[in-house]
Design a protein around this motif. Structure first.
Motif, short mmCIF file in Angstrom:
data_model
loop_
_atom_site.label_atom_id
_atom_site.label_comp_id
_atom_site.label_asym_id
_atom_site.label_seq_id
_atom_site.Cartn_x
_atom_site.Cartn_y
_atom_site.Cartn_z
N ASP A 232 0.82 -1.22 0.00
CA ASP A 232 0.00 0.00 0.00
C ASP A 232 0.85 1.26 0.00
O ASP A 232 0.52 2.25 -0.64
N ASN A 233 1.97 1.23 0.74
CA ASN A 233 2.82 2.41 0.84
C ASN A 233 4.12 2.28 0.04
O ASN A 233 4.97 3.17 0.11
N GLY A 234 4.29 1.19 -0.70
CA GLY A 234 5.45 1.03 -1.58
C GLY A 234 6.78 0.98 -0.87
O GLY A 234 7.72 1.68 -1.23
N ARG A 235 6.90 0.13 0.15
CA ARG A 235 8.17 0.00 0.87
C ARG A 235 8.35 -1.43 1.35
O ARG A 235 7.41 -2.20 1.45
N GLY B 226 9.62 1.83 -3.62
CA GLY B 226 9.28 1.83 -5.04
C GLY B 226 9.93 0.75 -5.87
O GLY B 226 9.86 -0.43 -5.57
N ALA B 227 10.60 1.19 -6.93
CA ALA B 227 11.18 0.28 -7.92
C ALA B 227 12.30 -0.59 -7.36
O ALA B 227 12.65 -1.61 -7.94
N ILE C 237 12.14 -2.35 -4.64
CA ILE C 237 11.58 -3.46 -3.85
C ILE C 237 11.84 -4.84 -4.46
O ILE C 237 12.29 -5.74 -3.74
N PRO C 238 11.60 -5.08 -5.75
CA PRO C 238 11.83 -6.43 -6.28
C PRO C 238 13.27 -6.93 -6.11
O PRO C 238 13.50 -8.06 -5.69
N ASP C 239 14.26 -6.10 -6.42
CA ASP C 239 15.65 -6.50 -6.26
C ASP C 239 16.00 -6.73 -4.79
O ASP C 239 16.71 -7.67 -4.44
N PHE C 240 15.51 -5.87 -3.92
CA PHE C 240 15.72 -6.01 -2.48
C PHE C 240 15.13 -7.34 -1.99
O PHE C 240 15.80 -8.10 -1.28
N ALA C 241 13.91 -7.64 -2.39
CA ALA C 241 13.24 -8.86 -1.95
C ALA C 241 14.00 -10.11 -2.39
O ALA C 241 14.07 -11.09 -1.65
N LEU C 242 14.58 -10.09 -3.57
CA LEU C 242 15.31 -11.25 -4.08
C LEU C 242 16.66 -11.46 -3.38
O LEU C 242 17.11 -12.59 -3.23
N ALA C 243 17.30 -10.38 -2.96
CA ALA C 243 18.68 -10.48 -2.49
C ALA C 243 18.89 -10.26 -1.00
O ALA C 243 19.93 -10.64 -0.47
N VAL C 244 17.96 -9.68 -0.28
CA VAL C 244 18.23 -9.22 1.08
C VAL C 244 18.64 -10.34 2.03
O VAL C 244 19.58 -10.18 2.80
N LYS C 245 17.98 -11.48 1.99
CA LYS C 245 18.33 -12.55 2.93
C LYS C 245 19.75 -13.06 2.69
O LYS C 245 20.54 -13.19 3.62
N THR C 246 20.08 -13.34 1.43
CA THR C 246 21.41 -13.84 1.10
C THR C 246 22.49 -12.83 1.49
O THR C 246 23.51 -13.19 2.08
#
Length: 77
Positions: free
Chosen positions: A30-33, A53-54, A56-65
């Motif tokens: 809802d708030n794009g974060r 914003g934009a 988020i997808p890269d962050f979601a794929l890489a943050v845990k690793t």
């Protein structure tokens, strides 16, 4: 007639209560974060992010690793 005890599908023989949560990816669409929260004992940096914003997808794929590599050498889960 009785129903069998429910069990976690991906961990035969274990109930969901026996699982431990080590980290959580939180996406607020809802708030794009998005941010990542680590619950491992002794973690020197409990939170990663937030990103917006934009990014988020890269962050979601890489943050845990990336978090595990920086703060928990040798852990993969």
């Amino acid at each position: 007639m009785t129903a069998p005890t429910a069990r976690a599908r991906d961990t035969p023989g274990r109930t969901p209560a026996s699982r431990q949560v080590n980290g959580v990816l939180i996406i607020d669409a809802d708030n794009g974060r998005a941010r990542y929260a680590c619950f491992r004992p002794g973690c020197p940096q409990r939170h990663e992010g937030p990103v917006y914003g934009a990014a988020i997808p890269d962050f979601a794929l890489a943050v845990k690793t990336e978090h595990l590599a920086r703060h928990h050498q040798g852990e993969t889960r």
